[in-house]
Design a protein around this motif. Structure first.
Motif, PDB file in Angstrom:
ATOM      1  N   ARG A 426       0.827  -1.203   0.000  1.00  0.00           N
ATOM      2  CA  ARG A 426       0.000   0.000   0.000  1.00  0.00           C
ATOM      3  C   ARG A 426       0.863   1.254   0.000  1.00  0.00           C
ATOM      4  N   PHE A 427       1.965   1.240   0.754  1.00  0.00           N
ATOM      5  CA  PHE A 427       2.863   2.401   0.814  1.00  0.00           C
ATOM      6  C   PHE A 427       3.453   2.711  -0.563  1.00  0.00           C
ATOM      7  N   PHE A 431       2.681   5.913  -3.277  1.00  0.00           N
ATOM      8  CA  PHE A 431       3.720   6.768  -3.862  1.00  0.00           C
ATOM      9  C   PHE A 431       3.516   6.909  -5.370  1.00  0.00           C
ATOM     10  N   THR A 432       3.348   5.788  -6.056  1.00  0.00           N
ATOM     11  CA  THR A 432       3.198   5.863  -7.514  1.00  0.00           C
ATOM     12  C   THR A 432       1.884   6.535  -7.919  1.00  0.00           C
ATOM     13  N   MET A 454      -6.601  -1.027  -1.401  1.00  0.00           N
ATOM     14  CA  MET A 454      -5.561  -1.313  -0.401  1.00  0.00           C
ATOM     15  C   MET A 454      -5.848  -0.601   0.912  1.00  0.00           C
ATOM     16  N   ASN A 455      -6.345   0.621   0.830  1.00  0.00           N
ATOM     17  CA  ASN A 455      -6.703   1.350   2.058  1.00  0.00           C
ATOM     18  C   ASN A 455      -7.843   0.646   2.786  1.00  0.00           C
ATOM     19  N   ARG A 456      -8.816   0.134   2.039  1.00  0.00           N
ATOM     20  CA  ARG A 456      -9.918  -0.598   2.675  1.00  0.00           C
ATOM     21  C   ARG A 456      -9.408  -1.848   3.382  1.00  0.00           C
ATOM     22  N   ASN A 491       3.477  -3.687  -9.517  1.00  0.00           N
ATOM     23  CA  ASN A 491       4.440  -4.718  -9.111  1.00  0.00           C
ATOM     24  C   ASN A 491       4.463  -5.008  -7.609  1.00  0.00           C
ATOM     25  N   PRO A 492       4.514  -3.997  -6.738  1.00  0.00           N
ATOM     26  CA  PRO A 492       4.512  -4.299  -5.302  1.00  0.00           C
ATOM     27  C   PRO A 492       3.270  -5.074  -4.862  1.00  0.00           C
ATOM     28  N   VAL A 493       2.120  -4.739  -5.443  1.00  0.00           N
ATOM     29  CA  VAL A 493       0.879  -5.446  -5.096  1.00  0.00           C
ATOM     30  C   VAL A 493       0.917  -6.882  -5.633  1.00  0.00           C
TER      31      VAL A 493
END
Length: 583
Positions: A426-427, A431-432, A454-456, A491-493
């Motif tokens: 989420r972080f 950013f992106t 992601m916040n949910r 990608n991070p997700v």
């Protein structure tokens, strides 16, 4: 050889107090003081080296206190080593042995001069052989074809993230028939936790200038630009000083101009960077045409990053050596910024092919406080996470791509078991999403919708089908976004879903965060057998959610009212007896 005191005063050192140390030493008489930039060992700053001929002593955590300064000066003059300095000595021995002892597992090419030469002193660079090859090029000793062949044989690939063969890009520009051609150095380093380019610009600016001019010599470029984000004031002033000095001494064969960027992450993408140099809003454009065909002011242009250019002078003066280093199609070395839960945070230059485990444990010293490794985010916000079972993979462009991550510019954030992988994803996504230029719908809207989901999840408000929605959005954003920022944003997700899917499921189905990091999913309670009734937690609570009660034995203990608790964690931090449970 005269004794010398060296203080490393890069940005990391200055933030730790190195400038104060240097100023205090400057006030002393009878010593020779030299200031350099970051040597890469940021975790030891402020650092001071005392040279005596071929012998050297390396000290860490030196302050500007009178005792430290007097002891350093006394050692410099008399050779007497106090107990105070003994406790802070990192290395003692011959200078030639320092690298093998302190930089175990590294092969320093880009960082060859960082921490050793004074970046503001041109003579220091000339003493390393700097500008000799470049001068020979412009005096007819070497042809552009010969230099291009050396770079091509070296296998050097762009270190900005994509890994495109450097010589191929130069060759395309060389073939362009145009009166005006441009070379741009991309110093718009914007990845969270990445500071490789900044350190090189601060510590060895002339190697970057020489590399840029060699590119201009090969391609026939008429002018060069260095694009640096304005948040790097020391790097900007250092490179400007280097340009002035090189010009004054006749080593600036091609005009070079420094352009300061406003700090937009998207300007790391070459067409957005070009737009910014032109004075326009930094937004990418469709390709083709590629910049090597039509770039800055519609003229042929090539862009490489700081690290790529810094490697070139070493490559051309050591022909045939660079290609011996590395792994498979990834030749040479890569500078990584080690950050996060790692003991030896800082810069490390390692050969491609090094195992991820060796980079973290041998070069980086292992996990902070000897905790258990959990994951590593590699490649910045455009990269992704790898898990413990991936520690034995070699670091190279092709292998990392197979695992869904990228080398990127070289950011490497290490995490232990206290990190929540859902919150980490989420972080980086936040950013992106924030840095999206907004030009294309899939990046602008897609990353925002992904971030909403992601916040949910981290707030305990998610639905059972949110994982499927994330995958669907990730697929659309990565395939249909205009530039690399949007294409790699998921990608991070995607990698955390691949390697840590159970944490997503726990957040969604059980409303549980196993790392106890997601504020909405944690609660605090008192372990009554550990509580001594000191009331420190009660005093620390800002909302009076802690009160005094009795346990089964009738002992007075603290109790937390979770209806009042705002989950600030102040009670947890205040308790010295491990009586507060955070879960």
């Amino acid at each position: 050889m005269k004794n010398k005191i060296i203080v490393t005063t890069g940005t990391c050192g200055i933030s730790a107090g190195a400038k104060k140390v240097a100023d205090a030493l400057t006030a002393k008489k009878g010593i020779e003081l030299k200031t350099t930039s970051c040597i890469g060992m940021c975790y030891l700053e402020p650092t001071v080296l005392v040279e005596s001929g071929d012998d050297i002593r390396f000290f860490s955590y030196i302050t500007d206190k009178t005792e430290d300064i007097d002891d350093i000066v006394n050692l410099h003059i008399t050779g007497v080593l106090t107990d105070n300095l003994k406790n802070r000595m990192v290395f003692e021995g011959k200078k030639k042995d320092l690298a093998s002892k302190l930089f175990k597992g590294q092969h320093r090419i880009v960082l060859r001069n960082s921490g050793w030469i004074d970046p503001l002193n041109l003579q220091d660079y000339l003493d390393t052989g700097g500008y000799k090859f470049l001068s020979e090029c412009f005096n007819g000793v070497h042809t552009s074809e010969q230099v291009l062949e050396i770079v091509k044989n070296s296998g050097l690939r762009g270190r900005g993230g994509a890994g495109f063969p450097t010589a191929s890009k130069w060759e395309i520009l060389k073939k362009q028939q145009s009166k005006e051609k441009y070379v741009i150095c991309n110093g718009d380093e914007g990845d969270p936790g990445a500071f490789m380019d900044r350190a090189v610009l601060e510590g060895d600016p002339h190697s970057v200038l020489e590399g840029i001019q060699l590119a201009a010599f090969v391609t026939g470029a008429s002018k060069c630009f260095i694009y640096v984000r304005a948040e790097y004031p020391i790097a900007v002033s250092t490179i400007n000083k280097a340009i002035q000095d090189a010009k004054a001494k006749g080593f600036l064969y091609i005009p070079i101009e420094v352009m300061e960027g406003a700090g937009a992450f998207v300007c790391g993408e070459e067409t957005a960077l070009i737009a910014s140099v032109e004075g326009k809003r930094g937004m990418p454009r469709l390709r083709p045409p590629y910049p090597a065909e039509s770039g800055l002011w519609e003229q042929p242009t090539i862009i490489n990053n700081v690290e790529t250019f810094a490697a070139v002078p070493w490559i051309v003066t050591n022909p045939g050596e660079y290609e011996k280093i590395g792994y498979a199609k990834s030749k040479g070395t890569k500078v990584f910024a080690l950050a996060g839960k790692i003991k030896k945070g800082g810069l490390a230059e390692v050969p491609f092919g090094i195992k991820l485990k060796d980079l973290i444990y041998d070069v980086g010293g292992g996990i902070l406080d000897d905790k258990k490794f959990k994951a590593v985010q590699i490649g910045g916000p455009s990269g992704g996470c790898l898990s413990e079972k991936d520690l034995n993979i070699p670091i190279d462009y092709e292998t990392l791509k197979e695992y869904g991550v990228i080398v990127g510019s070289g950011g490497l954030v290490v995490m232990d078991q206290s990190s929540c992988m859902v919150d980490i994803a989420r972080f980086f996504l936040s950013f992106t999403a924030k840095e999206s230029c907004g030009k294309c719908t899939f990046c602008r809207v897609g990353t925002t919708r992904m971030l909403d989901i992601m916040n949910r999840i981290v707030e305990g408000r998610s639905n059972a089908d949110d994982i499927d929605k994330l995958k669907e959005l990730s697929d659309a954003v990565s395939k249909l976004s205009l530039c690399g920022l949007g294409q790699t944003a998921p990608n991070p997700v995607l990698t955390t879903l691949k390697y840590f899917k159970e944490e997503y499921e726990e957040h969604i189905k059980e409303l549980k965060c196993r790392a106890a990091e997601c504020k909405a999913l944690i609660s605090y309670s008192v372990i009554s057998k550990n509580c001594i009734g000191c009331m420190m937690c009660k005093k620390a609570c800002p909302v009076n959610a802690v009160y005094v009660g009795r346990n089964d034995a009738g002992k007075a203990v603290c109790i937390i009212d979770n209806d009042k608790c705002i989950k600030c964690g102040k009670c947890f931090d205040a308790c010295k007896f491990k009586a507060i449970l955070k879960a």
